[in-house]
Write an enzyme that holds these catalytic residues in place. Structure first.
Site, PDB file in Angstrom:
ATOM      1  N   SER A  69     -52.589  88.855  16.344  1.00 60.12           N
ATOM      2  CA  SER A  69     -53.844  88.109  16.446  1.00 60.12           C
ATOM      3  C   SER A  69     -54.249  87.976  17.901  1.00 60.12           C
ATOM      4  O   SER A  69     -53.403  87.767  18.778  1.00 60.12           O
ATOM      5  CB  SER A  69     -53.694  86.722  15.811  1.00 60.12           C
ATOM      6  N   HIS A 106     -56.508  85.608  19.300  1.00 60.22           N
ATOM      7  CA  HIS A 106     -56.764  84.280  19.873  1.00 60.22           C
ATOM      8  C   HIS A 106     -55.496  83.502  20.193  1.00 60.22           C
ATOM      9  O   HIS A 106     -55.561  82.424  20.788  1.00 60.22           O
ATOM     10  CB  HIS A 106     -57.686  83.459  18.964  1.00 60.22           C
ATOM     11  N   CYS A 154     -53.917  75.954  10.160  1.00 61.97           N
ATOM     12  CA  CYS A 154     -54.608  76.506   8.989  1.00 61.97           C
ATOM     13  C   CYS A 154     -54.626  75.539   7.811  1.00 61.97           C
ATOM     14  O   CYS A 154     -55.360  75.741   6.850  1.00 61.97           O
ATOM     15  CB  CYS A 154     -53.954  77.822   8.568  1.00 61.97           C
TER      16      CYS A 154
END
Length: 373
Positions: free
Chosen positions: A194, A196, A320
């Site tokens: 990922s 970010h 999340c």
């Protein structure tokens, strides 16, 4: 604001932002277009693909760009098992994007094993071997756990699975840029990354699947990314992601030493203040910048909110599932009581963290605890 939630996300680096802006202005073409503007974007896309491949010692033809870490996990796992039948294995403490994908596959008829871990979150290789079957087609085990920071011995796990000819996927989102990822040395067939988490833009990630491993597109007749993911690729974000990868990997050794020292200073300060706490996860095989703590007798959300009022940002675990965290799912899987599992806080350090930030955070925690009791 003192930001200590780098496991949730990171601010874009100046260089990554510059690359994103320049690419948006000058490489805006669709890389699938046949004209020169599309060709320029295509060239930048392929340069970026090579950069990501080099950062993990992989083959560039095995890199596929996605919409982020969760998207990567979902697409990788489903692409690797599509059209097959059989048994698949993951652990009980994976990221929700992995757990939920396995739950969906279970509904679709796959036989799923959620492997338990020890009190530190470590996978027992003999226990894994005991669960393997003749029809086991995939194992997915994350490299570094986002909640507790524990790092798995992927190399030994992968060695076992190669002997059994079983495909091995690993969620490497939290580990990328914090520890060396060499797909050959780790014996992994597929990994998820990922942007970010490494000071790149949000909304972009990557999957690596070894060119020797067969996979099937989730959506038939998809043209982009060799059929791996539908939709026009975000070339500026991908170029920015590649630049962020270059930066973080080149400075990784020195930065991890610095962050380890700061982590140790924070723990030493808590000890000096005589705070009653526990470090969750493996005491040694863990991410250097990651501290999962239980302040005994105080709910993690309370500590997090009190710190926020003091302009210090931490978390109570994986972002999340924000708003749903009462007891840490990971801690419950490690065998902690529900009461202890509600005490979890996660402090994760990064490029902008200083000794002054550590000192102020320790003092703030001490104040919160003293006022609470």
């Amino acid at each position: 604001m003192i930001y200590l939630d780098y496991c949730a996300t990171t601010p874009m680096s100046d260089r990554a932002l510059q690359v994103f802006t320049k690419a948006s202005q000058n490489f805006y073409g669709n890389p699938s277009s046949l004209h020169d503007v599309g060709g320029q974007a295509k060239n930048l896309l392929e340069q970026s693909r090579k950069t990501i491949a080099n950062s993990i010692n992989g083959a560039e033809q095995g890199v596929y760009f996605t919409g982020g870490g969760s998207d990567s996990n979902n697409l990788a796992i489903k692409s690797l098992v599509k059209g097959k039948k059989g048994h698949i294995i993951t652990t009980s403490i994976e990221h929700f994007s992995v757990i939920n994908t396995f739950l969906q596959l279970e509904e679709e008829g796959y036989d799923v094993t959620f492997l338990e871990v020890d009190k530190y979150g470590v996978v027992s290789i003999p226990a894994l071997e005991n669960e393997l079957r003749d029809d086991t087609i995939l194992v997915s085990i994350g490299y570094a756990n986002s909640d507790i920071g524990t790092i798995q011995n992927l190399s030994e796990i992968g060695k076992l699975l190669k002997q059994k000819n079983i495909v091995f996927h690993s969620d490497c989102v939290q580990a990328f840029g914090k520890t060396i990822i060499d797909v050959a040395a780790l014996n992994v067939d597929s990994i998820s990354l990922s942007s970010h988490k490494i000071y790149g833009p949000k909304g972009v990630g990557a999957v690596y699947i070894s060119p020797s491993i067969k996979w099937t597109p989730i959506i038939p007749n998809t043209s982009h990314e060799n059929g791996f993911r539908a939709g026009t690729v975000n070339v500026p974000a991908i170029a920015s992601f590649a630049e962020a990868a270059i930066q973080i990997c080149s400075a990784m050794e020195a930065e991890q030493k610095r962050l380890k020292k700061l982590s140790e200073q924070l723990l030493a300060s808590l000890d000096k203040h005589n705070l009653s706490y526990s470090l969750i996860g493996h005491p040694e095989d863990r991410l250097e910048h990651h501290l999962s703590l239980c302040i005994h007798g105080i709910e993690g959300q309370y500590v997090m909110l009190q710190l926020n009022q003091k302009n210090i940002a931490i978390s109570t675990g994986t972002a999340c599932k924000v708003g749903e965290q009462n007891a840490s799912k990971t801690m419950l899987q490690l065998g902690y009581s529900k009461e202890a599992a509600t005490e979890l806080i996660r402090i994760s350090l990064g490029k902008q963290t200083t000794e002054s930030h550590i000192k102020k955070t320790a003092e703030a925690l001490n104040t919160i605890v003293n006022e609470y009791f």
